[in-house]
Design an enzyme around this catalytic site. Sequence first.
Site, PDB file in Angstrom:
ATOM      1  N   PHE A  54      -1.672  -2.105   1.660  1.00 25.13           N
ATOM      2  CA  PHE A  54      -1.022  -0.797   1.757  1.00 25.13           C
ATOM      3  C   PHE A  54      -0.086  -0.745   2.959  1.00 25.13           C
ATOM      4  O   PHE A  54       0.827   0.075   3.007  1.00 25.13           O
ATOM      5  CB  PHE A  54      -2.068   0.318   1.867  1.00 25.13           C
ATOM      6  CG  PHE A  54      -1.488   1.696   1.721  1.00 25.13           C
ATOM      7  CD1 PHE A  54      -1.206   2.222   0.468  1.00 25.13           C
ATOM      8  CD2 PHE A  54      -1.201   2.472   2.837  1.00 25.13           C
ATOM      9  CE1 PHE A  54      -0.651   3.493   0.336  1.00 25.13           C
ATOM     10  CE2 PHE A  54      -0.643   3.735   2.716  1.00 25.13           C
ATOM     11  CZ  PHE A  54      -0.367   4.253   1.465  1.00 25.13           C
ATOM     12  N   PHE A  98       9.747  -2.167   0.398  1.00 26.12           N
ATOM     13  CA  PHE A  98       8.315  -2.427   0.221  1.00 26.12           C
ATOM     14  C   PHE A  98       7.896  -2.118  -1.209  1.00 26.12           C
ATOM     15  O   PHE A  98       7.144  -2.882  -1.841  1.00 26.12           O
ATOM     16  CB  PHE A  98       7.514  -1.569   1.217  1.00 26.12           C
ATOM     17  CG  PHE A  98       6.158  -2.112   1.569  1.00 26.12           C
ATOM     18  CD1 PHE A  98       5.189  -2.351   0.605  1.00 26.12           C
ATOM     19  CD2 PHE A  98       5.828  -2.361   2.894  1.00 26.12           C
ATOM     20  CE1 PHE A  98       3.937  -2.836   0.937  1.00 26.12           C
ATOM     21  CE2 PHE A  98       4.572  -2.852   3.244  1.00 26.12           C
ATOM     22  CZ  PHE A  98       3.623  -3.087   2.261  1.00 26.12           C
ATOM     23  N   PHE A  99       8.372  -1.000  -1.757  1.00 22.30           N
ATOM     24  CA  PHE A  99       8.043  -0.640  -3.140  1.00 22.30           C
ATOM     25  C   PHE A  99       8.592  -1.690  -4.116  1.00 22.30           C
ATOM     26  O   PHE A  99       7.904  -2.075  -5.070  1.00 22.30           O
ATOM     27  CB  PHE A  99       8.610   0.736  -3.482  1.00 22.30           C
ATOM     28  CG  PHE A  99       7.785   1.893  -3.015  1.00 22.30           C
ATOM     29  CD1 PHE A  99       6.533   2.143  -3.564  1.00 22.30           C
ATOM     30  CD2 PHE A  99       8.261   2.759  -2.032  1.00 22.30           C
ATOM     31  CE1 PHE A  99       5.767   3.227  -3.139  1.00 22.30           C
ATOM     32  CE2 PHE A  99       7.507   3.840  -1.600  1.00 22.30           C
ATOM     33  CZ  PHE A  99       6.244   4.073  -2.161  1.00 22.30           C
TER      34      PHE A  99
END
Length: 324
Positions: A156, A53-54
């Site tokens: 997020f 995800f990062f």
Amino acid sequence: MESRAWLLEKRLMPADKVTRYADELRYTDLIAGYYVGAPRDVISAISDFSTWFFVWDDQHDRDAVHGRRAAWYRLSAELHTALDAPGDHLAHPEPLVAAFAETVHRLNGFLSPAWNHRFARHFHAIIGAYDQEFENRVTKVTPKVAEYIELRRHTFGHSVWIDLLEPTAGREIPESLRTSGPFLTAARHCQDFSAWYNDLCSLPKELAGDDQHNLGISLIRHEGLSLEEAVVEVRKRVENCVTEFEVAEKELRELLAGHLAALPRGAGSAEARSVAEAVGSAVFNMRNWFSSVYWFHHESGRYRVDSWDDRSTPPYVSDLAGDA
């Protein structure tokens, strides 16, 4: 070490950057604090998913900065497809797609098909929100505060991080509890805390990069606040998340007690104990988000912008699509 090996195996970061930056980014440490008590295979899959995800988020930033619409929307479409059939995309030539498919495939093996469908539905919405942020960034549109808050809850990943509390606990939480007001409110506040605190720590980088997506930036550009006033306002919202979470947590525990008492054999049955343990695990780990997020943002090299040559471009980023 496992995460470092996974980054290399999936070709998500060059070997020299893995050696130099992977440990100090502390991605796996963050997840270990979020999902305490998860079995080893579960925490490994969640950790790799979070690391992916990062990296995906960083690629989104590079594509937006360079205005690479074709590259971004091709990746977005491939992720949607892989999400619906991850096992069919494990050997995809695009590293971000193959790595994503592999983590989702592993996550899909822990609970029921219903949980898998819910997770996929939530992540489809996250991809769509990333598309919206991409368009906002390339067209230089700063969303108004309410619009930004709604968008941020998707970018997020609020919903999927809450979904992952269930494989951590080893079972699905009954829908009447999982969709109840107290559960959803507690979940929202722990995630909003994380998102807004991230915005505070990301603000220097995002101002330097002329970004449009940060609660502080929306407050400055649409509410007329100065930088100092915006920081104070975001901090106030962060603090309110803590107090509001505690209220929702108390209400959830009361709701849980009533739910257990109403089970066929009451609160002393095996099912009641299982449900109580799962909800207890979820609430415990929601609480962990507060301390883990705070720790991560002060220990991870991801936010040490003052040590970078270019405050808008993190040195650990590997632009998988290539510079434009």
